[in-house]
Write an enzyme that holds these catalytic residues in place. Structure first.
Site, PDB file in Angstrom:
ATOM      1  N   GLU B  33       0.861  -1.189   0.000  1.00  0.00           N
ATOM      2  CA  GLU B  33       0.000   0.000   0.000  1.00  0.00           C
ATOM      3  C   GLU B  33       0.890   1.229   0.000  1.00  0.00           C
ATOM      4  OE1 GLU B  33      -3.230   1.074  -0.149  1.00  0.00           O
ATOM      5  OE2 GLU B  33      -2.307   3.050   0.115  1.00  0.00           O
ATOM      6  N   HIS B  51     -25.132  -2.592  -0.869  1.00  0.00           N
ATOM      7  CA  HIS B  51     -26.251  -2.541  -1.816  1.00  0.00           C
ATOM      8  C   HIS B  51     -26.874  -3.921  -1.987  1.00  0.00           C
ATOM      9  CE1 HIS B  51     -25.506   1.595  -3.147  1.00  0.00           C
ATOM     10  NE2 HIS B  51     -24.227   1.316  -3.027  1.00  0.00           N
ATOM     11  N   ILE B 336     -12.945  -0.305  -9.878  1.00  0.00           N
ATOM     12  CA  ILE B 336     -13.869  -0.765  -8.835  1.00  0.00           C
ATOM     13  C   ILE B 336     -14.465   0.462  -8.149  1.00  0.00           C
ATOM     14  CG2 ILE B 336     -14.188  -2.234  -6.811  1.00  0.00           C
ATOM     15  CD1 ILE B 336     -13.167  -3.754  -9.281  1.00  0.00           C
ATOM     16  N   CYS B 401     -12.084  11.043  24.217  1.00  0.00           N
ATOM     17  CA  CYS B 401     -12.962  11.791  23.309  1.00  0.00           C
ATOM     18  C   CYS B 401     -14.349  11.781  23.909  1.00  0.00           C
ATOM     19  CB  CYS B 401     -12.959  11.135  21.931  1.00  0.00           C
ATOM     20  SG  CYS B 401     -14.307  11.656  20.857  1.00  0.00           S
ATOM     21  N   CYS B 403     -17.074  13.583  23.073  1.00  0.00           N
ATOM     22  CA  CYS B 403     -18.227  13.661  22.173  1.00  0.00           C
ATOM     23  C   CYS B 403     -18.686  12.260  21.779  1.00  0.00           C
ATOM     24  CB  CYS B 403     -17.878  14.446  20.917  1.00  0.00           C
ATOM     25  SG  CYS B 403     -17.365  16.144  21.211  1.00  0.00           S
ATOM     26  N   CYS B 436     -17.089  18.228  18.221  1.00  0.00           N
ATOM     27  CA  CYS B 436     -16.028  19.223  18.428  1.00  0.00           C
ATOM     28  C   CYS B 436     -14.868  19.023  17.464  1.00  0.00           C
ATOM     29  CB  CYS B 436     -15.542  19.229  19.876  1.00  0.00           C
ATOM     30  SG  CYS B 436     -14.277  18.011  20.234  1.00  0.00           S
ATOM     31  N   CYS B 441      -9.933  16.665  22.234  1.00  0.00           N
ATOM     32  CA  CYS B 441      -9.179  15.433  22.495  1.00  0.00           C
ATOM     33  C   CYS B 441      -7.886  15.283  21.715  1.00  0.00           C
ATOM     34  CB  CYS B 441     -10.063  14.215  22.258  1.00  0.00           C
ATOM     35  SG  CYS B 441     -10.663  14.073  20.562  1.00  0.00           S
TER      36      CYS B 441
END
Lengths: 325, 482, 118
Positions: B33, B51, B336, B401, B403, B436, B441
């Site tokens: 990658e 789908h 793709i 975090c 939120c 936020c 964070c």
């Protein structure tokens, strides 16, 4: 279930003032919940002067202002402080659940004061188009990185919005050796206090672009530049006024929003526009025995007002507890 | 030098699904990658829709693989512990005359074996989807449509593939391919690899990879899609995925449910040339908003809490999945685009069949680990269960975090499982993805990363080199003790 | 010479007009109270600012200790003062308002902490 007389959520200036006032008005069982590992809230990162002129008749910095309250609270055994404690659930019966390292607690509060503060409006909320590289910061995050962590998040900075935090950060970046390329304000006037325009911008000859708007943020991995244009009275771009500013950092300082998701969860009637509780009198909410104070109630210009009004909320809670059957 | 049996170029969902499926066999497999983490290309901007098979002709690869992929995804999600929800979809119409089009869509889908299709009328819609525009007169209901987290699917596929022996090399951009004998020699920014078979799943850059071995007839054009996320408070805005009638180039602007709870509206479909142009635009926003409001009028501009643009890899009307006879051992899996996420498990099976036909010996391993060690997401647990988790490991009670209610333990776990960037942590855990946007964070996450990865904060990036967060540190200036 | 400035002695923010001759303020107008005149004189003849910043710590609970000058310093000394502050590293616990450097840069002010750091 455990029941406490008064629970205060938030150990910033609002919660600290409310706790002290409630104690001074006779409440003997107070639990103060603070999500951070220190009391003081956002004041801890506001190292600039300008606090306390009204309340203490002295010009203090944020940490100095906070510490005057923290030292008092630490000597009052009736106020139990629980740090690193985040409230995650609240009901209309004032049953609340909080999480802290190693424990989750649920208890009911006979009286409850919320001093949960506010968060910053984000780039996303004003929907600035463009890419999403590193280098876009809410102004308060940049403040925390510099003042608490000693890390400088940018060298060439464009600040969107001329609210007080943006102005304060323009000075702070300059003092730390960064170059503030512009402060961009869509309105005709700065939204911040005049003293901040004078001492944070004028002192360092930093350019303030009034009636200007940011059109696009550019950059793949890190911010590279922004496109800016002048706007007319309807805030629409004036053709032919576009220009670009090279920068590696964009600070967003476009206002604050009360943090009230917990009371909303509990079913408190809310004003959706301001994200604050519908309120007939200072700090009151649609749930009896539940008050909201500080920036969670409304956004204040200066902390002295938060202290004054939050102390009033503490007093109201004390009265409410006295009158309970 | 080690000779791999199969090397996959591209760590998106297609590459990861193939790697995991191939890891059942006694093969030496590597995945290369170019980005510093997987899923940082096309997959990170995917809508997360599984789908049912209603969007493409029954004779196309897209249609066939989609219907098959929809079925395969269920088992796969369960084995890997990825959150898959079958929410169903509605393709809605505003005119009675359009019913004929709905019927032809239904016919194509039935030919693919899509189950449970149903034409629903106004009263049904009023009852089951109360926020839909009253102007909508009918819809085709496909109950097997679902939602999944596209990036978590990639990470979980890859993690499981690694567990079964696949070697994954991130930050390895392929720069050259030669075929000196009956194997490929692949030059990359991280070194040279050799492999008997090579699979090109390089997404937007699939044509460039194909070019490296002399295949000229693949051209990939980017088609931009802008997506806008709404506040989590609106989680129940719709109960289904809501589609308009499709156009020749796209499925139209959809009101999407996501596995994270936030509804999403989009995507646009804008053909372009620049494979790195991920900018959102005012026009895109206005188009998405207007189209979404046509479906669900209650949607408001102020509900938007995040947005991004992604690029689809378009190589003609259908996928290109084929062995290249002029270059034996090379399989192109390119072009793709939607419904690629759904198709990924079916594509993996198809490619394995192609490999078999072209001489790869496939012997199943005696021991294949089909499950993945579950990842505890505190926010996904009921409070009572969360309490037990916190009591067992105190760090789950250390909320980073607020939120999204993500603990320090989850951040550490994400890093242990391969996250090296702030975006990688966000995609795996949701930390910084809330209201936020990391305002509260980010510093804490950076500190945990610095600790776990043994890096100074100044080297922490958003998504790889060049996206460092910090420009300077006092550490490098302060020397006088006071 | 005429100089326009905004009074920041209080939040009213009066627009002041100061007449200046040989570096001294001869007349101030636009102010609604005596503080305005005082402010204009100070601001033009000898502008002063409180400087706040942070210093890096070593072995303490907080990475940065916030500091300030206990009194204003001349505006033109601010950048120089910052480069001095940036060089500092604090390695002992401090209380709020504790003096870190007495008579900082010979300016007749002290550099003090603004938070207790253990």
């Amino acid at each position: 279930m455990i029941s406490r007389d008064l629970v205060i959520v938030g150990g910033g200036p609002a919660g600290l003032a409310a706790a002290l006032a409630a104690y001074e008005n006779g409440v003997k069982d107070i639990l103060l919940l603070e999500r951070d590992q220190y009391l003081g809230g956002i004041l801890n990162q506001c190292i600039h002067p300008g606090f306390g002129l009204q309340y203490f008749k002295a010009e203090l910095t944020g940490p100095q202002y906070a510490e005057r309250f923290i030292q008092k609270i630490n000597h009052i055994k009736e106020i139990e402080v629980s740090l690193k404690s985040l409230v995650v659930h609240l009901t209309k019966e004032k049953a609340l659940t909080y999480i802290k390292p190693g424990a989750m607690q649920t208890l009911t509060a006979k009286a409850l004061i919320m001093g949960t503060g506010c968060r910053e409006r984000t780039r996303e909320m004003i929907q600035i188009p463009g890419t999403r590289p590193a280098g876009i910061f809410p102004a308060g995050l940049a403040q925390k990185l510099i003042n608490i962590e000693g890390l400088l998040p940018g060298r060439e900075v464009v600040i969107i919005g001329s609210g007080d935090i943006g102005l304060i950060m323009a000075r702070r970046f300059t003092l730390e050796g960064a170059q503030v390329k512009a402060v961009i304000e869509i309105q005709k006037e700065s939204r911040g206090l005049i003293r901040n325009v004078v001492q944070c911008l004028d002192d360092f000859n930093l350019p303030l672009y009034l009636r200007h708007k940011i059109l696009k943020i550019h950059g793949k991995d890190r911010v590279e530049k922004v496109t800016v244009a002048e706007v007319d009275d309807k805030l629409q771009e004036i053709p032919g006024t576009r220009f670009e500013l090279a920068c590696d950092t964009v600070l967003i300082s476009v206002g604050l929003i009360p943090e009230n998701e917990l009371i909303e969860m509990a079913g408190v009637a809310m004003d959706e526009k301001t994200n604050s509780p519908e309120s007939s009198e200072l700090s009151t909410t649609s749930i009896p025995g539940l008050w909201v104070c500080g920036n969670a109630y409304k956004i204040y210009d200066v902390v002295d007002g938060v202290t004054r009004d939050s102390a009033q909320a503490g007093k109201l809670a004390a009265e409410y507890l006295r009158n309970l059957p | 030098m080690k000779l791999f049996d199969v090397i996959i170029i591209g760590g998106g969902v297609t590459g990861a699904a193939m790697a995991r499926e191939l890891s059942r066999y006694k093969l030496k497999i590597a995945l290369l990658e170019k980005e510093v983490e997987l899923a940082f290309g096309i997959s990170k901007s995917n809508s997360g829709i599984i789908h049912p098979g209603t969007q493409n002709p029954s004779l196309s690869l897209k249609g066939r693989l989609c219907a098959q992929g929809n079925q395969l995804m269920r088992g796969l999600a369960q084995e890997l512990g990825v959150d898959f929800k079958e929410v169903g979809e509605l393709i809605v119409i505003f005119q009675e005359e359009e019913k004929a089009r709905l019927r032809s869509i239904a016919q194509e889908a039935e030919a693919l074996g899509v189950p449970g299709l149903q034409m629903v009328d106004r009263p049904w819609l009023r009852q089951h989807e109360p926020n839909l525009s009253p102007d909508i007169v009918a819809a085709l209901y496909a109950p097997t449509a679902g939602i999944i987290s596209p990036y978590r699917l990639v990470y979980d596929l890859a993690e499981n593939a690694m567990k079964n022996g696949v070697e994954i090399y991130t930050a390895h951009k392929v720069t050259g391919i030669i075929r000196p004998a009956d194997y490929f020699e692949i030059q990359s920014t991280g070194g040279i690899f050799r492999s008997r078979y090579l699979i090109n799943a390089a997404g937007l850059w699939g044509d460039e990879i194909a070019n490296l071995v002399g295949i000229q007839d693949i051209v990939i054009k980017p088609r931009k899609g802008e997506e806008y996320l709404l506040d989590k408070k609106l989680e129940n805005l719709t109960n289904h995925l809501v589609f308009p009638l499709p156009t020749p180039t796209s499925k139209g602007i959809i009101v999407i449910k996501t596995s994270d709870g936030n509804p999403m509206i989009g995507p646009t479909a804008q053909d372009g040339e620049d494979k790195e142009d991920l900018a959102t635009t005012d026009q895109g926003l206005n188009q998405v908003l207007a189209s979404a409001q046509k479906l669900v009028p209650a949607i408001n501009r102020d509900d938007i809490i995040a947005y991004f643009a992604g690029l689809r890899a378009v190589a003609g009307d259908d996928f290109i999945i084929r062995h290249e006879n002029q270059c034996p051992g090379l399989i192109n899996v390119v072009g793709i685009q939607s419904p690629g996420l759904t198709c990924a498990p079916a594509i993996a099976l198809m490619v394995i069949e192609i490999l078999r036909q072209h001489g790869l010996s496939l012997q199943k391993k005696r021991r294949f680990y089909k499950n993945r060690k579950p990842f505890t997401h505190l926010f996904a647990l009921p409070l009572g269960k969360a309490n037990k988790v916190i009591q067992k490991n105190a760090a789950y009670g250390d909320i980073v975090c607020r939120c999204e209610m993500i603990s320090a333990q989850e951040i550490r776990e994400a890093i242990k499982r391969g996250a090296t960037t702030l975006d990688g942590i966000k995609f795996r855990t949701r930390a910084q993805a809330g209201r936020c946007h990391g305002g509260f964070c980010t510093t804490r996450i950076m500190k945990i990363m610095a600790e776990e990865l043994n890096l100074p904060c100044s080297e922490i990036t958003k998504r790889g080199p060049g996206s460092e967060i910090i420009k300077a540190s006092r550490e490098n200036e302060a020397n006088d003790i006071t | 010479m005429i100089k326009k400035l905004t009074c920041i002695a209080c939040p009213q923010g009066c627009p002041l007009i100061a007449e200046i001759g040989q570096g001294r303020v001869s007349k101030v107008s636009g102010n609604k109270c005596p503080k305005g005149e005082e402010y204009a004189k100070q601001e033009i003849e000898n502008p002063q600012r409180v400087l706040t910043s942070t210093i890096l710590t070593q072995g303490l609970a907080l990475k940065m200790a916030p500091v300030r000058t206990n009194k204003p310093i001349p505006k033109n000394k601010i950048l120089e003062a910052m480069s001095e502050i940036k060089k500092l590293r604090l390695n002992r616990p401090v209380k709020v308002d504790e003096v870190i450097i007495e008579n900082f840069m010979e300016l007749g002010v002290d550099l003090i902490t603004t938070r207790t750091v253990d």
